[in-house]
Design an enzyme around this catalytic site. Sequence first.
Site, mmCIF file in Angstrom:
data_model
loop_
_atom_site.group_PDB
_atom_site.id
_atom_site.type_symbol
_atom_site.label_atom_id
_atom_site.label_comp_id
_atom_site.label_asym_id
_atom_site.label_seq_id
_atom_site.Cartn_x
_atom_site.Cartn_y
_atom_site.Cartn_z
ATOM 1 N N LYS A 131 -0.057 1.960 -3.679
ATOM 2 C CA LYS A 131 -0.333 2.597 -2.389
ATOM 3 C C LYS A 131 -0.165 4.108 -2.502
ATOM 4 O O LYS A 131 -1.022 4.878 -2.119
ATOM 5 C CB LYS A 131 0.620 2.040 -1.332
ATOM 6 C CG LYS A 131 0.005 2.013 0.036
ATOM 7 C CD LYS A 131 0.861 1.211 0.994
ATOM 8 C CE LYS A 131 1.336 -0.026 0.408
ATOM 9 N NZ LYS A 131 2.190 -0.943 0.627
ATOM 10 N N LYS A 184 14.257 10.653 -0.287
ATOM 11 C CA LYS A 184 13.909 10.831 1.132
ATOM 12 C C LYS A 184 14.317 12.210 1.635
ATOM 13 O O LYS A 184 13.616 12.823 2.438
ATOM 14 C CB LYS A 184 14.579 9.744 1.992
ATOM 15 C CG LYS A 184 13.892 8.411 1.916
ATOM 16 C CD LYS A 184 12.563 8.414 2.647
ATOM 17 C CE LYS A 184 11.934 7.035 2.617
ATOM 18 N NZ LYS A 184 10.588 7.009 3.193
ATOM 19 N N LYS A 221 -1.086 2.522 -12.859
ATOM 20 C CA LYS A 221 -1.248 1.267 -12.117
ATOM 21 C C LYS A 221 -1.856 1.504 -10.733
ATOM 22 O O LYS A 221 -1.896 2.634 -10.241
ATOM 23 C CB LYS A 221 0.099 0.569 -11.994
ATOM 24 C CG LYS A 221 1.099 1.331 -11.151
ATOM 25 C CD LYS A 221 2.287 0.460 -10.791
ATOM 26 C CE LYS A 221 3.063 1.104 -9.668
ATOM 27 N NZ LYS A 221 3.532 0.244 -8.640
HETATM 28 P P1 ADP Z 1 2.865 -0.385 -3.239
HETATM 29 O O1 ADP Z 1 3.804 0.641 -2.652
HETATM 30 O O2 ADP Z 1 1.850 0.191 -4.161
HETATM 31 O O3 ADP Z 1 2.266 -1.316 -2.230
HETATM 32 P P2 ADP Z 1 5.247 -1.564 -4.178
HETATM 33 O O4 ADP Z 1 5.764 -0.596 -5.181
HETATM 34 O O5 ADP Z 1 5.806 -1.582 -2.802
HETATM 35 O O6 ADP Z 1 3.689 -1.349 -4.138
HETATM 36 O O7 ADP Z 1 5.352 -3.011 -4.777
HETATM 37 C C1 ADP Z 1 5.363 -4.190 -4.017
HETATM 38 C C2 ADP Z 1 5.279 -5.340 -4.991
HETATM 39 O O8 ADP Z 1 3.973 -5.385 -5.593
HETATM 40 C C3 ADP Z 1 6.264 -5.256 -6.143
HETATM 41 O O9 ADP Z 1 6.759 -6.545 -6.427
HETATM 42 C C4 ADP Z 1 5.453 -4.732 -7.302
HETATM 43 O O10 ADP Z 1 5.943 -5.165 -8.527
HETATM 44 C C5 ADP Z 1 4.067 -5.290 -7.001
HETATM 45 N N1 ADP Z 1 3.043 -4.357 -7.463
HETATM 46 C C6 ADP Z 1 2.656 -3.215 -6.862
HETATM 47 N N2 ADP Z 1 1.675 -2.597 -7.553
HETATM 48 C C7 ADP Z 1 1.439 -3.375 -8.640
HETATM 49 C C8 ADP Z 1 0.522 -3.292 -9.743
HETATM 50 N N3 ADP Z 1 -0.352 -2.304 -9.855
HETATM 51 N N4 ADP Z 1 0.546 -4.282 -10.669
HETATM 52 C C9 ADP Z 1 1.419 -5.307 -10.550
HETATM 53 N N5 ADP Z 1 2.290 -5.451 -9.543
HETATM 54 C C10 ADP Z 1 2.311 -4.502 -8.584
#
Ligand code: ADP
Length: 329
Positions: free
Chosen positions: A197, A111, A194
């Site tokens: 976001k 951060k 993967k």
């Molecule tokens: P994002 O920021 O991409 O929304 P996060 O890293 O905050 O995702 O993850 C939130 C939850 O979703 C976690 O439990 C993570 O393991 C799951 N998750 C996020 N992206 C994936 C993915 N591509 N495949 C499987 N699980 C995911």
Amino acid sequence: MQTVLSGIRSTGNLHLGNYFGAIKNFIKMQHENNCYFFVADYHSLTTHPDPAHLHDNVRKVLSEYLACGIDPDVATIYIQSDVPEVTELYLLLSMNAYVGELERTTTFKEKIRKQPENINAGLLTYAVLMAADILIHNAHKVPVGKDQEQHLEMTRKFARRFNQMYKTDFFNLPQAYNFGEKLVKVPGLDGSGKMGKSEGNGIYLSDSPKAIKKKVMRAVTDSGPTKANQEKPEAIQNLFSLMQLVSTPNTVQYFDDKYNSCEIRYGDMKKQLSEDITNFTNPYRERIEEIYRNDEYLRKVAVQGAEKAKINAQKTLKTVREIMGFKNF
Ligand code: ADP
Ligand code: TRP
């Protein structure tokens, strides 16, 4: 029965990675454990959100989780700021959290790099607030993604320290919730890695069919196989992996056969994939919109969740205050 708790970021929509990697498991988990889900709106203050958007973000996130199947009559779902007991525990825990260890937290260091103009104390004590979220319900298990493992480790450290300092075994040492070995990784469609976001490649439950089509048709492919049964390069495998999640086995088999006989037309496959994703997400999108518009239902869920969460939170806080030596006159 074990108490499982999960904090949900109050910004951002759910994408297919979140759904298949986490939410789908949450839906199942809520029937097997004493589950608490809360929207972490206090935490969002570290980035100074516009007051005009704060509530709406919470509302969107809540609508999405409910639309996915979190059942407010089974699990306790609440908004963090509706349970201000959390902030008192945060204050109490912060007296035994040391600046050095907080400064060494990976997320804090990140951060500092990302928002050098706003290194507020809330960022430094982020892990303490998260520990308070978890310890206020004395949770046994916390489902966390990789990036949150260190925070959970710190929660255990604070809990252990409290127990040692006050010669008690009051706090459980919460562990990561393990969904089992078969963790799905949902790929992105940009060639490698993967869906995420921050990766900017999310296909969201709330996306319109048109948006989904656009994203899928843009997926990275190659010029096609030249030898029968040849191994699929990552970008192509990703298309298949996503298809496995949303299409019928017959459909996957059809395109797999076409690939293996070098007859595949990626355009056709993408068209099918985009239709199948749309068929999968459509009911969710409609439910999200319906719930989002339903003031009365959302209010009922939030009030009911806060009431349930507060009962437990007040009990914990009372004991913690007693242990620490606070007494009423
Ligand atoms: P994002 O920021 O991409 O929304 P996060 O890293 O905050 O995702 O993850 C939130 C939850 O979703 C976690 O439990 C993570 O393991 C799951 N998750 C996020 N992206 C994936 C993915 N591509 N495949 C499987 N699980 C995911
Ligand atoms: N920090 C978590 C995230 O960024 C959200 C969160 C806040 C949380 N408090 C929590 C997660 C307590 C689990 C338990 O995703």
